[in-house]
Design a protein around this motif. Structure first.
Motif, PDB file in Angstrom:
ATOM      1  N   ILE A  81      -1.283   8.335   4.774  1.00 32.79           N
ATOM      2  CA  ILE A  81      -0.256   7.974   3.796  1.00 32.79           C
ATOM      3  C   ILE A  81       0.865   7.185   4.463  1.00 32.79           C
ATOM      4  O   ILE A  81       1.513   6.337   3.839  1.00 32.79           O
ATOM      5  N   HIS A  82       1.074   7.412   5.755  1.00 29.59           N
ATOM      6  CA  HIS A  82       2.137   6.708   6.469  1.00 29.59           C
ATOM      7  C   HIS A  82       1.697   5.293   6.845  1.00 29.59           C
ATOM      8  O   HIS A  82       2.540   4.411   7.007  1.00 29.59           O
ATOM      9  N   ARG A  83       0.379   5.083   6.945  1.00 28.44           N
ATOM     10  CA  ARG A  83      -0.123   3.715   7.058  1.00 28.44           C
ATOM     11  C   ARG A  83       0.177   2.959   5.761  1.00 28.44           C
ATOM     12  O   ARG A  83       0.544   1.791   5.783  1.00 28.44           O
ATOM     13  N   GLU A  84       0.034   3.652   4.628  1.00 31.93           N
ATOM     14  CA  GLU A  84       0.352   3.003   3.353  1.00 31.93           C
ATOM     15  C   GLU A  84       1.830   2.638   3.273  1.00 31.93           C
ATOM     16  O   GLU A  84       2.188   1.559   2.803  1.00 31.93           O
ATOM     17  N   ALA A  85       2.689   3.533   3.754  1.00 31.26           N
ATOM     18  CA  ALA A  85       4.121   3.234   3.750  1.00 31.26           C
ATOM     19  C   ALA A  85       4.412   1.990   4.589  1.00 31.26           C
ATOM     20  O   ALA A  85       5.204   1.119   4.189  1.00 31.26           O
ATOM     21  N   ALA A  86       3.778   1.893   5.761  1.00 28.59           N
ATOM     22  CA  ALA A  86       3.945   0.699   6.591  1.00 28.59           C
ATOM     23  C   ALA A  86       3.417  -0.533   5.867  1.00 28.59           C
ATOM     24  O   ALA A  86       4.008  -1.627   5.941  1.00 28.59           O
ATOM     25  N   GLY A  87       2.303  -0.360   5.152  1.00 27.05           N
ATOM     26  CA  GLY A  87       1.750  -1.469   4.386  1.00 27.05           C
ATOM     27  C   GLY A  87       2.716  -1.964   3.318  1.00 27.05           C
ATOM     28  O   GLY A  87       2.877  -3.174   3.124  1.00 27.05           O
ATOM     29  N   ILE A  88       3.356  -1.032   2.626  1.00 26.78           N
ATOM     30  CA  ILE A  88       4.328  -1.430   1.603  1.00 26.78           C
ATOM     31  C   ILE A  88       5.457  -2.232   2.234  1.00 26.78           C
ATOM     32  O   ILE A  88       5.860  -3.290   1.706  1.00 26.78           O
ATOM     33  N   GLN A  92       5.778  -6.359   1.318  1.00 24.02           N
ATOM     34  CA  GLN A  92       6.936  -6.876   0.598  1.00 24.02           C
ATOM     35  C   GLN A  92       7.454  -8.164   1.242  1.00 24.02           C
ATOM     36  O   GLN A  92       8.108  -8.967   0.580  1.00 24.02           O
ATOM     37  N   LYS A  93       7.139  -8.351   2.524  1.00 21.67           N
ATOM     38  CA  LYS A  93       7.526  -9.590   3.204  1.00 21.67           C
ATOM     39  C   LYS A  93       6.448 -10.671   3.080  1.00 21.67           C
ATOM     40  O   LYS A  93       6.763 -11.858   3.030  1.00 21.67           O
ATOM     41  N   LEU A  94       5.177 -10.258   3.048  1.00 21.44           N
ATOM     42  CA  LEU A  94       4.071 -11.207   3.106  1.00 21.44           C
ATOM     43  C   LEU A  94       3.567 -11.659   1.741  1.00 21.44           C
ATOM     44  O   LEU A  94       3.098 -12.787   1.596  1.00 21.44           O
ATOM     45  N   ALA A  95       3.639 -10.787   0.751  1.00 24.04           N
ATOM     46  CA  ALA A  95       3.101 -11.075  -0.572  1.00 24.04           C
ATOM     47  C   ALA A  95       4.174 -11.714  -1.454  1.00 24.04           C
ATOM     48  O   ALA A  95       5.371 -11.608  -1.168  1.00 24.04           O
ATOM     49  N   PRO A  96       3.776 -12.376  -2.538  1.00 27.96           N
ATOM     50  CA  PRO A  96       4.763 -12.951  -3.454  1.00 27.96           C
ATOM     51  C   PRO A  96       5.723 -11.888  -3.995  1.00 27.96           C
ATOM     52  O   PRO A  96       5.348 -10.720  -4.165  1.00 27.96           O
ATOM     53  N   ALA A  97       6.950 -12.280  -4.250  1.00 30.37           N
ATOM     54  CA  ALA A  97       7.977 -11.347  -4.737  1.00 30.37           C
ATOM     55  C   ALA A  97       7.501 -10.642  -6.006  1.00 30.37           C
ATOM     56  O   ALA A  97       6.930 -11.257  -6.905  1.00 30.37           O
ATOM     57  N   GLY A  98       7.723  -9.325  -6.059  1.00 28.40           N
ATOM     58  CA  GLY A  98       7.386  -8.536  -7.234  1.00 28.40           C
ATOM     59  C   GLY A  98       5.961  -8.041  -7.280  1.00 28.40           C
ATOM     60  O   GLY A  98       5.592  -7.303  -8.200  1.00 28.40           O
ATOM     61  N   SER A  99       5.135  -8.398  -6.297  1.00 25.70           N
ATOM     62  CA  SER A  99       3.724  -8.007  -6.362  1.00 25.70           C
ATOM     63  C   SER A  99       3.429  -6.682  -5.675  1.00 25.70           C
ATOM     64  O   SER A  99       2.302  -6.181  -5.761  1.00 25.70           O
ATOM     65  N   VAL A 100       4.427  -6.091  -4.997  1.00 24.23           N
ATOM     66  CA  VAL A 100       4.256  -4.791  -4.353  1.00 24.23           C
ATOM     67  C   VAL A 100       5.488  -3.944  -4.646  1.00 24.23           C
ATOM     68  O   VAL A 100       6.612  -4.363  -4.352  1.00 24.23           O
ATOM     69  N   PRO A 101       5.354  -2.743  -5.228  1.00 27.29           N
ATOM     70  CA  PRO A 101       6.521  -1.897  -5.535  1.00 27.29           C
ATOM     71  C   PRO A 101       7.262  -1.477  -4.270  1.00 27.29           C
ATOM     72  O   PRO A 101       6.663  -1.305  -3.198  1.00 27.29           O
ATOM     73  N   ALA A 102       8.560  -1.294  -4.397  1.00 23.02           N
ATOM     74  CA  ALA A 102       9.391  -0.926  -3.252  1.00 23.02           C
ATOM     75  C   ALA A 102       9.171   0.527  -2.853  1.00 23.02           C
ATOM     76  O   ALA A 102       8.925   1.397  -3.699  1.00 23.02           O
ATOM     77  N   LEU A 103       9.263   0.805  -1.550  1.00 20.07           N
ATOM     78  CA  LEU A 103       9.192   2.167  -1.036  1.00 20.07           C
ATOM     79  C   LEU A 103      10.531   2.862  -1.256  1.00 20.07           C
ATOM     80  O   LEU A 103      11.589   2.308  -0.937  1.00 20.07           O
ATOM     81  N   VAL A 104      10.507   4.086  -1.809  1.00 13.18           N
ATOM     82  CA  VAL A 104      11.727   4.856  -2.070  1.00 13.18           C
ATOM     83  C   VAL A 104      11.989   5.832  -0.930  1.00 13.18           C
ATOM     84  O   VAL A 104      13.084   5.874  -0.369  1.00 13.18           O
ATOM     85  N   PHE A 105      10.999   6.653  -0.586  1.00 10.54           N
ATOM     86  CA  PHE A 105      11.124   7.512   0.587  1.00 10.54           C
ATOM     87  C   PHE A 105       9.735   7.889   1.086  1.00 10.54           C
ATOM     88  O   PHE A 105       8.735   7.728   0.398  1.00 10.54           O
ATOM     89  N   GLU A 106       9.701   8.399   2.318  1.00 11.24           N
ATOM     90  CA  GLU A 106       8.469   8.797   2.992  1.00 11.24           C
ATOM     91  C   GLU A 106       8.708  10.146   3.656  1.00 11.24           C
ATOM     92  O   GLU A 106       9.756  10.356   4.268  1.00 11.24           O
ATOM     93  N   ASP A 107       7.759  11.078   3.523  1.00 10.59           N
ATOM     94  CA  ASP A 107       7.898  12.427   4.067  1.00 10.59           C
ATOM     95  C   ASP A 107       6.726  12.708   5.005  1.00 10.59           C
ATOM     96  O   ASP A 107       5.583  12.869   4.568  1.00 10.59           O
TER      97      ASP A 107
END
Length: 346
Positions: A81-88, A92-107
């Motif tokens: 799941i923390h790989r997914e957080a890194a992916g998000i 968000q930098k690599l994909a077009p704006a708005g195509s990936v939801p923002a990360l809120v928090f990670e536990d």
């Protein structure tokens, strides 16, 4: 004996009382706040819950499962799941704006994350495709999204290595359950699949999503939002192409009345992908590898650990037969593959 990873979690976010207590004690919501909690259906590898706060803010919470929800035993470390957080963060930098939801928090203690929920109304693209809605504009956007990510990341391998160089999740969630398990189930395909796995392990060309599929695309006000990044890694972009094209070709099989539209859609996706890709050094032999990955995924989605649920047993057998007829001499291009696959089904 239980699997060594199957030790459970301190909380289960699909139990509302546990989740509410967790959100309050962790300080993610106020001590007296009462958000609306709704379990979401979806993938086999995570618990997912929608949290609607009284403020109007909404989150999608995801918690990785140790034992995946499929018929055969399939385990993977919930640390993914923390790989997914890194992916998000990176997408968000690599994909077009708005195509990936923002990360809120990670536990890290409970192996979960929260991301901004996609505003409603939205539709899951897989559901639209299964209903026969083949929108060529969406298919072209799908291809362009993948090409943009692959192209942008290919020049950033040194920066991406630390976060995505390890490929253990790709091994446990893709290569073993899709290709190697299928090789065991279909011995006649084993030489092809094992050679492809060996070649795939050698490639470190760009950032590969690993789950680039219509089920992970939400359509919202004409926009396209990409979800589920837990298999993201540095690898072979041809895997993403084969994985994605398999879904379009399998639906061409499943919906014969819309077969030509899906076949055309597969080729449009490929052309749109190339148009967004720019010109990385690995582009020259990409199509040949994409053909091989498409054949492997077409077989894996009927004989691997996660078969396509909408195909009947007879349809799975027919897809296996069609793929096996193409393995000895794979088509030279994706256009030839689409044509020969359709002919084999007919």
């Amino acid at each position: 004996m239980s699997h060594p990873l199957a030790e459970g979690f301190a909380i289960d976010i699909e139990r509302p009382a546990e989740l509410l207590a967790y959100l309050r004690t962790s300080g993610h919501i106020g001590p007296n706040e009462r958000p609306e909690l709704r379990t979401l259906a979806g993938g086999v590898s995570n618990r997912t819950v929608l949290v609607r706060r009284p403020s109007g803010e909404s989150w999608a919470l995801k918690q990785a499962l140790t034992k995946l929800r499929v018929a055969t035993d399939w385990f993977s470390d919930p640390v993914r799941i923390h790989r997914e957080a890194a992916g998000i963060r990176w997408l968000q930098k690599l994909a077009p704006a708005g195509s990936v939801p923002a990360l809120v928090f990670e536990d890290h203690d409970h192996h979960l994350l929260a991301m901004a929920a996609v505003p409603e109304p939205h539709h899951n693209w897989k559901s639209l495709l299964l209903a026969g809605e083949v929108d060529m504009g969406l298919i072209e956007r799908f291809g362009a999204l993948l090409g943009t990510i692959h192209g942008a990341a290919s020049g950033m391998l040194e920066q991406l290595e630390g976060a995505f160089g390890d490929r253990s999740f790709f091994e446990t969630l893709r290569l073993e359950p899709y290709y190697l398990y299928s090789a065991h189930q279909v011995p006649g395909a084993a030489p092809f699949l094992e050679a492809l796995v060996a070649d795939t392990r050698r490639q470190r060309l760009t950032l590969v999503h690993g789950d680039f599929s219509p089920k992970n695309i939400l359509i919202q006000e004409g926009g396209m939002v990409l979800l589920d990044h837990e298999v993201i890694h540095l690898g072979d972009p041809a895997f993403d192409l084969g994985f994605a094209l398999t879904h379009l070709l399998s639906k061409a099989h499943y919906l014969p009345a819309r077969r030509q539209a899906f076949l055309e859609g597969a080729l449009r996706m490929w052309r749109s992908y190339l148009g967004a890709l720019a010109d990385p050094p690995w582009r020259a032999d990409l199509e040949e590898r994409a053909v091989r990955h498409t054949l492997a995924c077409l077989l894996a989605r009927v004989r691997g650990r996660s078969p396509l649920e909408y195909l009947s047993d007879n349809e799975r057998a027919a897809q296996q037969e069609a793929v096996m007829s193409l393995l000895t001499t794979p088509p030279p291009t994706l256009a030839a593959l689409a044509d020969r696959f359709a002919s084999a089904l007919a």
